[in-house]
Enzyme design. Sequence first.
Site, PDB file in Angstrom:
ATOM      1  N   GLU A  10     -23.043  18.678   7.320  1.00 57.32           N
ATOM      2  CA  GLU A  10     -22.150  19.826   7.185  1.00 57.32           C
ATOM      3  C   GLU A  10     -20.912  19.503   6.346  1.00 57.32           C
ATOM      4  OE1 GLU A  10     -23.142  18.573  10.131  1.00 57.32           O
ATOM      5  OE2 GLU A  10     -24.589  20.061  10.856  1.00 57.32           O
ATOM      6  N   HIS A  28       0.809  -1.227   0.000  1.00 56.20           N
ATOM      7  CA  HIS A  28       0.000   0.000   0.000  1.00 56.20           C
ATOM      8  C   HIS A  28       0.840   1.272   0.000  1.00 56.20           C
ATOM      9  CE1 HIS A  28      -2.927   3.063   1.024  1.00 56.20           C
ATOM     10  NE2 HIS A  28      -2.074   3.454   1.949  1.00 56.20           N
TER      11      HIS A  28
END
Lengths: 666, 666
Positions: free
Chosen positions: A411, A260
């Site tokens: 939000e 990764h």
Amino acid sequence: MPTRQQLADALRVLAIDAIEKAKSGHPGAPMGMADMAEALWRHAYKHSPTHPDWFDRDRFVLSNGHASMLLYGLLHLSGYAVSIEDIKNFRQLGANTPGHPEYGVTPGVDFTTGPLGQGLASAVGMALAERSLAATFNQDDCDIIDHYTYCFCGDGCLMEGVASEACSLAGVWQLGKLIVLYDANGISIDGEISAWFTEDVKGRYESYQWQVIGPIDGHDPFKLDAAIKEAKAEKTKPSLIICQTHIGLGSPQVDSAKCHGAPLGDESIASCRKSYGWQHQPFEIPAEIYAEWDAKAKGEEAYDAWQAKFATYKSKYPTLACEFERRMRGELPSDFGATFNNLLEDFTQSHKDQASRKSSQKCLEAFTQIMPELMGGSADLSGSVGTMTSHTQAFDPKTGHGNYLFYGVREFGMACIVNGLAIHGGFIPYAGTFLAFSDQAKNALRLAALMQAKTVWVFTHDSIGVGEDGPTHQPVEQIVALRTIPGMTVWRPCDGYETAWSWKFALEHNGPTALVLSRQTLPYIDRDDEAKANISKGAYILRSVAAKPDLTLLATGSEVSLALKAWEELVAKKYNVNLVSMPSVEIFAKQSQEYQDKVLPRDVRKRIAIEAATSDCWWKYVGFDGAVLGLDRFGLSAKGGKVFEHFGFTVEHIVEMALELLQAKA
Amino acid sequence: MPTRQQLADALRVLAIDAIEKAKSGHPGAPMGMADMAEALWRHAYKHSPTHPDWFDRDRFVLSNGHASMLLYGLLHLSGYAVSIEDIKNFRQLGANTPGHPEYGVTPGVDFTTGPLGQGLASAVGMALAERSLAATFNQDDCDIIDHYTYCFCGDGCLMEGVASEACSLAGVWQLGKLIVLYDANGISIDGEISAWFTEDVKGRYESYQWQVIGPIDGHDPFKLDAAIKEAKAEKTKPSLIICQTHIGLGSPQVDSAKCHGAPLGDESIASCRKSYGWQHQPFEIPAEIYAEWDAKAKGEEAYDAWQAKFATYKSKYPTLACEFERRMRGELPSDFGATFNNLLEDFTQSHKDQASRKSSQKCLEAFTQIMPELMGGSADLSGSVGTMTSHTQAFDPKTGHGNYLFYGVREFGMACIVNGLAIHGGFIPYAGTFLAFSDQAKNALRLAALMQAKTVWVFTHDSIGVGEDGPTHQPVEQIVALRTIPGMTVWRPCDGYETAWSWKFALEHNGPTALVLSRQTLPYIDRDDEAKANISKGAYILRSVAAKPDLTLLATGSEVSLALKAWEELVAKKYNVNLVSMPSVEIFAKQSQEYQDKVLPRDVRKRIAIEAATSDCWWKYVGFDGAVLGLDRFGLSAKGGKVFEHFGFTVEHIVEMALELLQAKA
């Protein structure tokens, strides 16, 4: 002729080699997504490498931004201004190939990504922009806006709540031209995701009213082609294509987190080359592979065709075309200045005491009338934050018309969508919530600042003045949190007049602006012409007794009127005191030293800063010989006025503090 | 005998009247959820009003915290120490009935709520706490931990991404004793949710592997009873009960946002009373209704039965019981001090250069060995942030064993779960992510501070030292954002020795602590005994030339070693310079003025603060005559050392700044 596999392998080796050279980077994801990238970019993606800013190009957002080398490889091979030298400079100081894709740094990078989930959420805003512009400008006989928004994302993006928020809205808004390719490799940094991500992703996205395609083999280019085609055919539902892939395909570390986030190492790289049958040296790409990838000619063709179409459009619909060009350029309408002057005049004439959130709404009332590029919205607090006007109309998913978005209580998702709208182009998005909840949107505000996305935030209920809702709803530290974001501009106006100036700044400025506004009514404040002329400098002398006073009071927003009363009392007692209003700390800090010294003379060291918020940063302006009346604890639930009193935000207390300072030895 | 409807109506009128008296509040939700509350609290909820802190009580989280009057009504009627006078004082200064429920303020309030979604997300942490404690302490013949976590939430909570993150994990962790009653009233502040929340909630929660019950009629108490029973019967899946309700039931504003956030007004209240057939004056509750609601006797009984059970347990399993009592009390183990001293000794002896994230891991290695109450975890960065040790074991949903949580890429959900674990009791949760992503968790960190929840944050990769990952991953303003949260304590240690002290503080302190740690290696730093003894004071003189030097260098974390080299150069040049290390600004600010003046003598005004982060707050410590070497822009993608150099964080530059100041007139 190279096979599609070889074309994808070119992306893989570029990523592997660049990361190895940099000794830093994330090879696994590019290796896993190379076939997805080849299928999309070579067979569906509408773009022109020589015109990376072409307005009607498809958009591409790499939400799992750590796979940046995949994107740089795509840009390089397709013919963008990303050279092999740039690839060799991956992650080096000054290179156009930074660690994560950065909008504005690399031609062809449509959005800054890295914090997972936000790219996907912002892609929703981009697709919305396309839908809205198409509805506004396209004519039955001429579509000048017709592009797709593609997004690659990984498992991590789908774990982030912000993706849930935005994707739910993409379903509501029926954004059929949003196509997400999900790199389902089953691995995240901590290992196999089966221990922390057991969701039925297909079910989840269907619950959002998306079309979900797959799972398909993410390494089969023809299945990918078919899936993308199917996605494009669906006109009202956004599409998620679940692509099952192998992270680090071809390497010994395949299907594990080991590939990764670190270079693969020589041995593993040799093994990759062998498995791909790739015979070439690092950074050597055979000419026939370059030739197959080269998208310049096809891109030019598409670009030219669009230009021709636009020329026709322009001749048929000159007014619309002119307006379209204005919006593409991000130019304000010609009557902007007059509208602003009228507003100022209005605030001056009316002498009205008014909450600054109401003053803001009044400004919006004027600007939404003349600026269709304003795309408003709120996270379920439209009435409270004053973001709706008589010129706003809810976005209608069926027609694509409307200039107001009901974001629901989301939000963070809202902030990402706002960023997507702004970066797509054609809009100045503004949106509102309570200042306390700017927290939830924080990292997206930061991304807006990093991209210098022109966005306007209406953050109301800006202090303990909120009152009874109590400490969860009373911001304390949020103003500082916003001011300290590099590239964010915060305004905390003290009345309607300053509010108008803050809106003017926000609409002219190329970058994010946060307007910090009161819930409670604020008195109208008189000011002379010099004061008026200096508001735009961020801070100015509101009341002056002497060029060099014995003490200066310095306040922002709702505390200016308190400070003004204290100033009046002090002056009545014959003290030489000036009063400075500082609606924008950041803008004041950019003024000439001369101007700054005029407002806050260097040798006037008795200064009191007054703001119902964290005090820490105010010492910068008051020094060791000054004082700060701030708030360094949580608020309390009670009537706003009572809470102000309780924490010493009273005229009496300010006068007391001033007298104490005035009586101290210099 | 009163009907169940009348018992629920008592909650409704209490809410209506208290809100009317306060002229502030949210009546609609309590009116809508009153039947849900009656069903749960009178028929299923295990609690003892006279022992609100009873450890094995069920937990109740009102995630839609604006419905606070529902909870205060429940507490009042059930017999908690919430009097009718307290109800009359709803939302007044100093009352135990603040606008939103606040943990620690009102007996019986299990969690502070208000910011939507977070209550639900934290309830996941509470249910996890129960599961883990049960697995650890229960014996085949004696269950001392056996309680449910109930949560009420509204549409808004489900829109928030944080709910998605945490609920997904609740499915992974198979928290069968988490029961959520969803008040599906179809209304949020902006109106009918059909325009922004069209999700198939049932499908979504099933995709998280929850049991979804309903939709049921949320006003039918018997259907509610049955649903709660069904939920309790499911042992491995969390349950979501979809309760269809009418917001503001009985009022003319029913089923509309009009009754959400404002008092109903006299006329409407009269109409409500009529519709309920409620004949009593405001704040008058008939005795027979009080009698039916009174849960004191039943609660005492349950409490006594548990005490008896625990006495048996204690006699059979004295060691376990003793450990259980220790954990309930939140007491550190007896060998904590010795373990800490060994750590210090180790850091001193080894003289090892080490990233502070590695030093932190070393501390954790020691503490996790002796403290089973440490429940660790990371948002998919376990290896990078060093939160795993040889004593951590992944939580196993099947057995409930394990002391480490893989949160996946869900920072905000993680923070809420951490808060839930801490507030439940029995745990000191710690968790880690990159400092840049503390943004995503911000509002939950704030709630932790408001509740003074004992939680430890491991925020690594703490500056531009991050290097190649670039500006999205390089924190700049986050340290200030954390420091300015009231009640949050931030430590930024400069080496292993300071790191050990920061962990000691974090584990002893009743409140949240954020450890801000470097990615890059930091040199081992020698210090004398006085310096060592003063680390716990937040700042101390690391190198001293004179009690009153000509200049003081002040640094934190990774910049201390730079400042130390600069100090050495300056001293070699015969300048009188002291060096202060300030690992915790907040703790230093709490020291006696005498100590503060000793570390930073008042008349030594030539001071330079050095921190690779936002400079603004440092002026508090350096004043107008000092200087700050900080960073007020975004970082860049390049090797960490290069980025440091690029932005002037070099020994040379510090020496230069110091010489300039030293040569300036005093």
